[in-house]
Design a protein around this motif. Structure first.
Motif, PDB file in Angstrom:
ATOM      1  N   ALA A 142       8.198  -6.211 -39.183  1.00 50.52           N
ATOM      2  CA  ALA A 142       9.219  -6.524 -40.189  1.00 50.52           C
ATOM      3  C   ALA A 142       9.062  -7.951 -40.698  1.00 50.52           C
ATOM      4  N   VAL A 143       8.838  -8.883 -39.790  1.00 44.70           N
ATOM      5  CA  VAL A 143       8.672 -10.294 -40.166  1.00 44.70           C
ATOM      6  C   VAL A 143       7.379 -10.498 -40.950  1.00 44.70           C
ATOM      7  N   ALA A 144       6.297  -9.915 -40.455  1.00 43.90           N
ATOM      8  CA  ALA A 144       4.998 -10.094 -41.122  1.00 43.90           C
ATOM      9  C   ALA A 144       5.045  -9.620 -42.571  1.00 43.90           C
ATOM     10  N   HIS A 145       5.606  -8.441 -42.786  1.00 38.37           N
ATOM     11  CA  HIS A 145       5.649  -7.896 -44.143  1.00 38.37           C
ATOM     12  C   HIS A 145       6.659  -8.627 -45.017  1.00 38.37           C
ATOM     13  N   ALA A 146       7.747  -9.095 -44.429  1.00 35.48           N
ATOM     14  CA  ALA A 146       8.752  -9.822 -45.205  1.00 35.48           C
ATOM     15  C   ALA A 146       8.220 -11.156 -45.708  1.00 35.48           C
ATOM     16  N   PHE A 147       7.384 -11.827 -44.902  1.00 41.48           N
ATOM     17  CA  PHE A 147       6.889 -13.169 -45.235  1.00 41.48           C
ATOM     18  C   PHE A 147       5.454 -13.155 -45.768  1.00 41.48           C
ATOM     19  N   TYR A 148       4.851 -11.985 -45.874  1.00 40.07           N
ATOM     20  CA  TYR A 148       3.445 -11.871 -46.275  1.00 40.07           C
ATOM     21  C   TYR A 148       3.209 -12.540 -47.638  1.00 40.07           C
ATOM     22  N   LYS A 149       2.277 -13.495 -47.652  1.00 39.25           N
ATOM     23  CA  LYS A 149       1.877 -14.233 -48.858  1.00 39.25           C
ATOM     24  C   LYS A 149       2.987 -15.093 -49.450  1.00 39.25           C
ATOM     25  N   LEU A 150       4.060 -15.334 -48.673  1.00 40.89           N
ATOM     26  CA  LEU A 150       5.136 -16.190 -49.175  1.00 40.89           C
ATOM     27  C   LEU A 150       4.661 -17.632 -49.212  1.00 40.89           C
ATOM     28  N   LYS A 151       4.921 -18.294 -50.304  1.00 37.95           N
ATOM     29  CA  LYS A 151       4.470 -19.663 -50.519  1.00 37.95           C
ATOM     30  C   LYS A 151       5.012 -20.609 -49.448  1.00 37.95           C
ATOM     31  N   ASN A 152       4.147 -21.494 -48.952  1.00 36.07           N
ATOM     32  CA  ASN A 152       4.502 -22.560 -47.992  1.00 36.07           C
ATOM     33  C   ASN A 152       4.958 -22.050 -46.627  1.00 36.07           C
ATOM     34  N   VAL A 153       4.637 -20.815 -46.293  1.00 36.97           N
ATOM     35  CA  VAL A 153       5.064 -20.249 -45.006  1.00 36.97           C
ATOM     36  C   VAL A 153       3.863 -19.688 -44.243  1.00 36.97           C
ATOM     37  N   LYS A 154       3.673 -20.164 -43.015  1.00 31.71           N
ATOM     38  CA  LYS A 154       2.717 -19.572 -42.088  1.00 31.71           C
ATOM     39  C   LYS A 154       3.510 -18.822 -41.014  1.00 31.71           C
ATOM     40  N   VAL A 155       3.018 -17.670 -40.627  1.00 33.06           N
ATOM     41  CA  VAL A 155       3.705 -16.854 -39.621  1.00 33.06           C
ATOM     42  C   VAL A 155       2.797 -16.655 -38.420  1.00 33.06           C
ATOM     43  N   VAL A 156       3.332 -16.939 -37.223  1.00 32.65           N
ATOM     44  CA  VAL A 156       2.603 -16.707 -35.975  1.00 32.65           C
ATOM     45  C   VAL A 156       3.463 -15.792 -35.111  1.00 32.65           C
ATOM     46  N   ILE A 157       2.912 -14.640 -34.748  1.00 35.42           N
ATOM     47  CA  ILE A 157       3.667 -13.631 -34.006  1.00 35.42           C
ATOM     48  C   ILE A 157       3.039 -13.434 -32.627  1.00 35.42           C
ATOM     49  N   LEU A 158       3.852 -13.599 -31.584  1.00 30.72           N
ATOM     50  CA  LEU A 158       3.418 -13.372 -30.211  1.00 30.72           C
ATOM     51  C   LEU A 158       3.900 -11.997 -29.752  1.00 30.72           C
ATOM     52  N   TYR A 159       3.017 -11.259 -29.087  1.00 35.87           N
ATOM     53  CA  TYR A 159       3.449  -9.960 -28.559  1.00 35.87           C
ATOM     54  C   TYR A 159       2.731  -9.687 -27.234  1.00 35.87           C
ATOM     55  N   PRO A 160       3.359  -8.902 -26.344  1.00 35.27           N
ATOM     56  CA  PRO A 160       2.745  -8.628 -25.039  1.00 35.27           C
ATOM     57  C   PRO A 160       1.565  -7.665 -25.180  1.00 35.27           C
ATOM     58  N   LYS A 161       0.399  -8.146 -24.804  1.00 38.30           N
ATOM     59  CA  LYS A 161      -0.829  -7.373 -24.987  1.00 38.30           C
ATOM     60  C   LYS A 161      -0.755  -6.026 -24.260  1.00 38.30           C
ATOM     61  N   GLY A 162      -1.049  -4.961 -24.994  1.00 37.82           N
ATOM     62  CA  GLY A 162      -1.093  -3.618 -24.410  1.00 37.82           C
ATOM     63  C   GLY A 162       0.266  -3.009 -24.123  1.00 37.82           C
ATOM     64  N   LYS A 163       1.337  -3.667 -24.568  1.00 36.28           N
ATOM     65  CA  LYS A 163       2.679  -3.169 -24.222  1.00 36.28           C
ATOM     66  C   LYS A 163       3.510  -2.795 -25.437  1.00 36.28           C
ATOM     67  N   ILE A 164       2.852  -2.665 -26.594  1.00 36.06           N
ATOM     68  CA  ILE A 164       3.503  -2.082 -27.756  1.00 36.06           C
ATOM     69  C   ILE A 164       2.605  -0.948 -28.228  1.00 36.06           C
ATOM     70  N   SER A 165       3.151  -0.045 -29.043  1.00 40.05           N
ATOM     71  CA  SER A 165       2.337   1.101 -29.463  1.00 40.05           C
ATOM     72  C   SER A 165       1.231   0.636 -30.415  1.00 40.05           C
ATOM     73  N   LYS A 166       0.159   1.386 -30.468  1.00 35.82           N
ATOM     74  CA  LYS A 166      -0.978   1.042 -31.326  1.00 35.82           C
ATOM     75  C   LYS A 166      -0.567   0.990 -32.800  1.00 35.82           C
ATOM     76  N   LEU A 167       0.343   1.875 -33.174  1.00 37.47           N
ATOM     77  CA  LEU A 167       0.780   1.886 -34.567  1.00 37.47           C
ATOM     78  C   LEU A 167       1.684   0.696 -34.869  1.00 37.47           C
ATOM     79  N   GLN A 168       2.510   0.311 -33.900  1.00 31.20           N
ATOM     80  CA  GLN A 168       3.306  -0.907 -34.075  1.00 31.20           C
ATOM     81  C   GLN A 168       2.374  -2.106 -34.266  1.00 31.20           C
TER      82      GLN A 168
END
Length: 428
Positions: A142-168
């Motif tokens: 949700a965050v990645a798509h909401a902020f995608y290509k937004l001017k002056n904004v870098k997004v860094v997302i942390l997630y637990p490796k192997g603990k979310i679904s492949k599609l997520q």
């Protein structure tokens, strides 16, 4: 709008400052100094409005004239430019409130997209932001798509490796551009701890323009308040009198938003805080002892959180409104029972996914004869296709929003849960 820091009531900020800062001193959450109340005579008129018009009214009740109404209207319309909540009957007295018809097929589209619009408000000042957020599944997309290509904004997302679904994972780890994803070798709680450590580092905050798009950000919560009013408006008048809403809980932002809607005057009889075996809050409500265990991986992975960020806001709201926590329904559901519930729902003609199934199970157990229940559908079942297919012996069709990213390469970095490594990464 004035907000105070729950860990330091002397620190007060306005809405835009709270959005920009994310957290206050000592990682304190911001909370409104004044809680708007809708008079009963005005509630009927509000409920009869369309979703977008009503949402502008609700948010403006909190933030006042801090953002001009024509700008706020534009931001709300841009943020909620997709299908709103849909009510789907499941039994005679229980329906699902589906909140997953946005671009990333999860309820978090509402809050993330509204926050992105508010951040865009700062673009005229050429402020630069680094959005650092942790995800247990759906927030990242949700965050990645909401902020995608937004001017002056870098997004860094942390997630637990192997603990979310492949599609997520595919939904937010394949974008590139201004979106960076890091697979942390640990649990979601460790990801969340890294975010908190980053916010506690004043030098890092200043150097990177650090902000967070987790539900700790007040803008996300205000957006979520809006769909509770819409859910209420969508159900027949006769079913509104004794309305109980069951919420699958992870970081407890969704419950906080629901309680804020009730505090405004929306006549919801009660809520059920539904968790999986990561049951810190249900145990606290039962014993009065706050004792988080290490988080456990489950099939309802977005709820695998043992130290929910928003719980202090829930307690503060109950204190301010002089409500009793004894009035809050609660419970936890094991994976075995979740699987049984998915099968039961399917037998009744409703295809669900694990998080909503947890909420349904507890609602079905606790709902009284004269009550009407809603359980929140927080993510599209296809986001858990492999799991749901195997349980229900079916073959869910992938929506376009999932099918296209699933074919792209994962662009994530791997990292151990080390703050020094993360800090170096953010600065570089």
């Amino acid at each position: 709008m004035k907000l105070y820091n729950l860990k330091n009531h002397n620190e007060e900020v306005n809405f835009l400052q709270a959005v920009k800062m994310g957290l206050g001193d000592n990682q304190g959450l911001f909370f409104p100094t004044e809680l708007p109340i809708i008079p009963k005579y005005a509630l009927k008129e509000l409920i009869e409005m369309d979703f977008l018009t009503r949402s502008v009214k609700i948010i403006s009740m909190f933030i006042g004239n801090e953002i001009e109404i024509h700008d706020l209207t534009k931001y709300v319309h841009n943020a909620f430019a997709f299908s709103g909540p849909i009510i789907v009957p499941v039994t005679k007295n229980i329906s699902c409130c589906e909140l997953f018809h946005g671009p990333t097929l999860a309820f978090k589209d509402f809050g993330a997209r509204f926050m992105a619009q508010i951040i865009s408000h700062f673009n005229d000042k050429n402020d630069k932001f680094t959005i650092l957020t942790a995800t247990s599944g759906d927030t990242g997309a949700a965050v990645a798509h909401a902020f995608y290509k937004l001017k002056n904004v870098k997004v860094v997302i942390l997630y637990p490796k192997g603990k979310i679904s492949k599609l997520q994972e595919a939904l937010f780890c394949t974008l590139g551009e201004n979106i960076t994803s890091i697979a942390i070798e640990g649990s979601f709680d460790e990801c969340q701890t890294l975010v908190k450590q980053a916010f506690n580092d004043k030098q890092l905050k200043i150097k990177t323009g650090l902000n967070s798009a987790n539900s700790i950000n007040i803008s996300r919560l205000l957006a979520q308040v809006c769909y509770y009013f819409e859910a209420y408006a969508l159900i027949p008048d006769i079913k509104r009198k004794n309305l109980v809403i069951s919420i699958p809980c992870g970081n407890f932002g969704n419950l906080t938003a629901g309680l804020l809607s009730k505090s405004m005057g929306l006549p919801i009889k009660s809520f059920i805080a539904a968790t999986n075996v990561n049951d810190t809050v249900p145990r606290f409500l039962k014993t009065g002892i706050w004792n988080p265990y290490n988080s456990i991986s489950t099939i309802s992975n977005a709820m695998d959180i043992s130290r929910p960020n928003n719980w202090p806001r829930v307690e503060e709201l109950f204190r301010r409104k002089q409500w009793s926590l004894n009035e809050l329904g609660f419970g936890n559901v094991s994976d075995c029972v979740t699987i049984e519930t998915l099968l039961t729902l399917n037998h009744m003609g409703y295809v669900s996914e694990p998080h909503a199934a947890v909420a349904y199970k507890l609602l079905q157990e606790q709902l009284k004869e004269n009550e009407f229940g809603l359980f929140l559908g927080t993510a599209h079942p296809a986001k858990f296709k492999h799991l749901v297919d195997s349980i229900l012996n079916t073959n869910l069709k992938l929506p376009k929003a999932l099918e296209e990213p699933s074919k792209l390469p994962i662009l994530s970095y791997d990292m151990k849960p080390s703050f020094e490594k993360l800090k170096k990464f953010l600065i570089s």
